[in-house]
Structure formats: C-alpha cells, structure tokens
Motif scaffolding. Structure first.
Motif, PDB file in Angstrom:
ATOM      1  N   VAL A  79       4.720   4.889  -3.843  1.00 58.43           N
ATOM      2  CA  VAL A  79       5.669   4.020  -3.152  1.00 58.43           C
ATOM      3  C   VAL A  79       4.921   2.883  -2.471  1.00 58.43           C
ATOM      4  O   VAL A  79       3.953   3.105  -1.742  1.00 58.43           O
ATOM      5  CB  VAL A  79       6.484   4.805  -2.105  1.00 58.43           C
ATOM      6  N   LYS A  80       5.375   1.661  -2.718  1.00 63.07           N
ATOM      7  CA  LYS A  80       4.781   0.478  -2.108  1.00 63.07           C
ATOM      8  C   LYS A  80       5.858  -0.266  -1.325  1.00 63.07           C
ATOM      9  O   LYS A  80       7.017  -0.306  -1.749  1.00 63.07           O
ATOM     10  CB  LYS A  80       4.188  -0.448  -3.176  1.00 63.07           C
ATOM     11  N   MET A  84      12.684   6.395   3.451  1.00 63.84           N
ATOM     12  CA  MET A  84      12.703   6.466   1.987  1.00 63.84           C
ATOM     13  C   MET A  84      11.319   6.762   1.439  1.00 63.84           C
ATOM     14  O   MET A  84      11.170   7.568   0.497  1.00 63.84           O
ATOM     15  CB  MET A  84      13.222   5.146   1.417  1.00 63.84           C
ATOM     16  N   ARG A  85      10.308   6.116   1.985  1.00 67.95           N
ATOM     17  CA  ARG A  85       8.949   6.339   1.508  1.00 67.95           C
ATOM     18  C   ARG A  85       8.561   7.810   1.618  1.00 67.95           C
ATOM     19  O   ARG A  85       7.999   8.394   0.686  1.00 67.95           O
ATOM     20  CB  ARG A  85       7.965   5.469   2.301  1.00 67.95           C
ATOM     21  N   THR A  86       8.882   8.432   2.746  1.00 62.57           N
ATOM     22  CA  THR A  86       8.566   9.848   2.938  1.00 62.57           C
ATOM     23  C   THR A  86       9.270  10.716   1.899  1.00 62.57           C
ATOM     24  O   THR A  86       8.660  11.608   1.290  1.00 62.57           O
ATOM     25  CB  THR A  86       8.982  10.290   4.348  1.00 62.57           C
ATOM     26  N   LEU A  87      10.547  10.463   1.684  1.00 63.16           N
ATOM     27  CA  LEU A  87      11.326  11.262   0.733  1.00 63.16           C
ATOM     28  C   LEU A  87      10.827  11.094  -0.698  1.00 63.16           C
ATOM     29  O   LEU A  87      10.709  12.067  -1.455  1.00 63.16           O
ATOM     30  CB  LEU A  87      12.799  10.880   0.825  1.00 63.16           C
ATOM     31  N   LEU A  88      10.540   9.858  -1.093  1.00 65.91           N
ATOM     32  CA  LEU A  88      10.150   9.595  -2.473  1.00 65.91           C
ATOM     33  C   LEU A  88       8.721  10.050  -2.757  1.00 65.91           C
ATOM     34  O   LEU A  88       8.420  10.521  -3.863  1.00 65.91           O
ATOM     35  CB  LEU A  88      10.313   8.109  -2.781  1.00 65.91           C
ATOM     36  N   GLN A  89       7.838   9.929  -1.781  1.00 67.89           N
ATOM     37  CA  GLN A  89       6.484  10.441  -1.976  1.00 67.89           C
ATOM     38  C   GLN A  89       6.494  11.958  -2.133  1.00 67.89           C
ATOM     39  O   GLN A  89       5.685  12.519  -2.879  1.00 67.89           O
ATOM     40  CB  GLN A  89       5.581  10.032  -0.812  1.00 67.89           C
ATOM     41  N   GLY A 139       3.695   9.568 -11.392  1.00 67.30           N
ATOM     42  CA  GLY A 139       3.482   8.518 -12.374  1.00 67.30           C
ATOM     43  C   GLY A 139       4.465   7.378 -12.259  1.00 67.30           C
ATOM     44  O   GLY A 139       4.258   6.325 -12.862  1.00 67.30           O
ATOM     45  N   LYS A 140       5.532   7.544 -11.463  1.00 76.89           N
ATOM     46  CA  LYS A 140       6.512   6.489 -11.260  1.00 76.89           C
ATOM     47  C   LYS A 140       6.112   5.639 -10.052  1.00 76.89           C
ATOM     48  O   LYS A 140       5.608   6.155  -9.051  1.00 76.89           O
ATOM     49  CB  LYS A 140       7.906   7.065 -11.026  1.00 76.89           C
ATOM     50  N   VAL A 141       6.360   4.339 -10.154  1.00 73.18           N
ATOM     51  CA  VAL A 141       6.059   3.406  -9.061  1.00 73.18           C
ATOM     52  C   VAL A 141       7.375   2.836  -8.530  1.00 73.18           C
ATOM     53  O   VAL A 141       8.166   2.291  -9.297  1.00 73.18           O
ATOM     54  CB  VAL A 141       5.142   2.268  -9.526  1.00 73.18           C
ATOM     55  N   ILE A 142       7.589   2.978  -7.243  1.00 72.55           N
ATOM     56  CA  ILE A 142       8.802   2.471  -6.593  1.00 72.55           C
ATOM     57  C   ILE A 142       8.387   1.485  -5.509  1.00 72.55           C
ATOM     58  O   ILE A 142       7.510   1.792  -4.692  1.00 72.55           O
ATOM     59  CB  ILE A 142       9.620   3.617  -5.978  1.00 72.55           C
ATOM     60  N   THR A 192       0.833  -1.188   0.000  1.00 69.25           N
ATOM     61  CA  THR A 192       0.000   0.000   0.000  1.00 69.25           C
ATOM     62  C   THR A 192       0.870   1.241   0.000  1.00 69.25           C
ATOM     63  O   THR A 192       2.033   1.218   0.342  1.00 69.25           O
ATOM     64  CB  THR A 192      -0.913   0.032   1.238  1.00 69.25           C
ATOM     65  N   SER A 193       0.262   2.353  -0.387  1.00 70.71           N
ATOM     66  CA  SER A 193       0.988   3.616  -0.452  1.00 70.71           C
ATOM     67  C   SER A 193       0.010   4.751  -0.262  1.00 70.71           C
ATOM     68  O   SER A 193      -1.136   4.685  -0.704  1.00 70.71           O
ATOM     69  CB  SER A 193       1.702   3.764  -1.788  1.00 70.71           C
ATOM     70  N   ALA A 194       0.464   5.812   0.414  1.00 73.92           N
ATOM     71  CA  ALA A 194      -0.346   7.018   0.506  1.00 73.92           C
ATOM     72  C   ALA A 194      -0.427   7.658  -0.877  1.00 73.92           C
ATOM     73  O   ALA A 194       0.426   7.434  -1.724  1.00 73.92           O
ATOM     74  CB  ALA A 194       0.281   7.982   1.499  1.00 73.92           C
ATOM     75  N   PRO A 195      -1.458   8.468  -1.123  1.00 73.39           N
ATOM     76  CA  PRO A 195      -1.567   9.118  -2.431  1.00 73.39           C
ATOM     77  C   PRO A 195      -0.305   9.913  -2.739  1.00 73.39           C
ATOM     78  O   PRO A 195       0.219  10.627  -1.893  1.00 73.39           O
ATOM     79  CB  PRO A 195      -2.782  10.043  -2.251  1.00 73.39           C
TER      80      PRO A 195
END
Length: 330
Positions: free
Chosen positions: A179-180, A168-173, A111-114, A100-103
């Motif tokens: 981010v999943k 990492m999730r925070t930075l990339l979002q 548009g990128k998925v990590i 799962t990932s936050a919006p």
C-alpha cells in the motif's frame, strides 16, 4: 475480505483441572495467543481518537480548526477544484515519504499494489499561491490542488481523508497488499492533481482510490463514487481504464452500503451512488484503474455526525477496502 475480530481477551479463571482434562488445557492454551493477537490488532487499528471503539456521533478532538462562517460558499463537489477555504487545518507531523509502504504481509492480496490518495493536504491553506497554480489535465488546465472543505464545526476534509487512508492502509496490508499513499501530511502542500495521478501510474497500481468528503448544501446526504469518463485529449487517455474503474467503483459502492449502512447520495448519481466525470485531473491522467470516493457531505449535520466519528470512519475504511479486495480478487 477477511473480517478481523477486534474483541480483546476476556477469560474467566479456569477451575482446577484433573489429569483427564489435559487435552482441554492444551486447547485453551492454543486459543490464548489468537485472542491476544485480536486485541493487538484492535489497538493498532483503533487510531488516536478511539478508532472503532468510538461511538457514532462522538465529536472529534479540539485540534480541529475554527469553523467557517455560514456565509461562506459551500462546495459543489468539484473535487479537483474545491474552493479554497479560509479555515486553516492543523498540519500533521512528517512520518513518511509519499508512496512509501510498510512491508506487505502474506495474504490473499500478496503481490498486489494499492495506492490510496488522501484528498487535499492539511498544509494547503498556507500555500495558496502554489496550489492555485494551473496544471494541464489533458482536457484543460486546472488548479494544482485546493484546501478542500470542512464541517460547520471546523473538522477539515484533509484531516478526515488522512485518517481514513491510514485505517485503509492497516486493513489492506493485513491482506498482504503493498500500500502506497500519495501524501501522508509530510509535505508542505499538495501534491498537485497531475502528480497524484503520476504516483499511481509509476507504482503500476492494481487499484487507486482517492478519498474525499463533499461540501454540498445542508440536506444533501450520502456517499458517491466518481468514475472516470472516456477522455482522449492531450496527455489524457482514460479509454483503457474506464471499464475496470467502473467495476472497482461498483464493488466499493456495494460494500460501502453494506458495511457503513449509509445510503447512496440523494443529490448526485440518481440514487446509484455512482457519478461519471471527465473534468478531474486525478482521473483523466490515470493509466491504472482509479476512482474517487466522496464519503459523505461535511456540511450536513447528520452526515457530519458520521464523518466526525472514529467508529464510523473505521467502517468507511473497511467498506472501501472490502470493495477493493472484491475487485482485485475478481
């Protein structure tokens, strides 16, 4: 990757303003929300143990498990099959489902998925039968998962990998990416290495990074990035992803050195910080660009001081994330 300032607001009282100073007043008023936003980001990224505000070498909290004895075998870096440690780790509370990932926000990576794959699981030690079950990785059969390693003081690799993954999730979002995570401490064990690969494949990820820390002998220091070798056997066919995965790994290695100041491994990779392998199920079964990052050696006291520091883990997360951004932006 855009560097976000984490310095909070710190304004001196303004002197009385004459009417002719009104343009300056308007300018200052426009700056205040931006400074407050920086402070909010700092609070969000800092993490429960102080995050980037911590000092290098600051011990982790007392929730870490007991220390393994000196007689226990050290981990030779066989990531998919690190020897199960008798050291229990404290299981993290269930917060979200794997994948799962936050919006995503708007940004250069929109548009990128990590997919971030935090190595091991805090609950693995309670499910030894399940994680010892063999799964097919194309070239051979291998354990579903392992407990991972830990520092000599008992800080578990599974706890480290989740912390770095969250950062990492925070930075990339913030860059706009979706981010999943393959797991978020929200399942009793695993997932198995073959399922970890399937999660990235099903997400059609633009990049997948598996976060780890090594458990080698004392004196062995530094990070290394593991790249997939060319495999074509059974369900494994890495040939289409070998080249892009190498580019991803090279970008991560370069940014990791720049941001953390850590040197490439002195025991793997001949000083390049890169190691190619064909025995890891998480890489063999991937159909999208993927690498493993061993952030340091948990059994070396100098690397341990880094890995147990919230401030350094923030740098590690930033270095890996900036490598991903560099890869995705070409």
């Amino acid at each position: 990757m855009t560097v976000v300032s984490y310095v909070g607001p710190d304004f001196e009282p303004s002197p009385p303003r004459r009417p002719r100073r009104r343009p300056l007043t308007v300018a200052l008023a426009a700056l205040v929300p931006g400074a407050l936003l920086g402070w909010v980001v700092y609070e969000a990224v800092g993490g429960p143990d102080g995050g980037s505000a911590g000092a290098v070498g600051t011990p982790v909290s007392s929730r870490a498990p007991a220390s393994p004895t000196a007689s226990e075998p050290t981990d030779s870096g066989n990531d998919d099959a690190k020897q199960p440690s008798p050291t229990p780790a404290t299981s993290a509370p269930a917060t979200s489902s794997p994948g799962t990932s936050a919006p995503a926000a708007s940004g250069p990576l929109k548009g990128k998925v990590i997919v971030i794959d935090p190595g091991h699981n805090p609950g693995n030690f309670q499910h030894t039968a399940e994680i010892n079950r063999k799964v097919n990785i194309g070239t051979n059969w291998k354990e579903c998962d392992t407990t991972g390693t830990s520092t000599n003081a008992g800080y578990a690799e599974a706890e480290f990998t989740l912390d770095v993954a969250h950062r990492m999730r925070t930075l990339l979002q913030a860059q706009g990416a979706t981010v999943k995570l393959t797991q978020d401490g929200d399942r009793p064990y695993g997932p198995c290495v073959d399922e970890r690969a399937r999660i990235g494949n099903a997400a059609h990820a633009d990049a997948v990074v598996s976060v780890h820390a090594d458990g080698s002998a004392a004196g062995n220091r530094g990070f290394h990035v593991i790249l997939p070798g060319s495999v074509h056997a059974g369900a494994a066919d890495t040939r289409p992803i070998v080249a892009p995965s190498r580019r991803l790994g090279e970008r991560i290695a370069g940014n990791f050195v720049r941001v953390t100041g850590s040197a490439p491994s002195n025991y793997i990779g001949d000083g390049t910080g890169l190691d190619t392998r064909t025995d890891l199920g998480g890489l063999n079964l991937s159909t999208v660009p993927k690498v493993f990052v061993e952030c340091g050696n948990m059994r070396d006291s100098k690397d341990e001081a880094l890995l147990t520091s919230g401030a350094w883990r923030q740098k590690a997360a930033q270095g890996i994330s900036e490598g991903i951004v560099s890869f995705l932006r070409g």
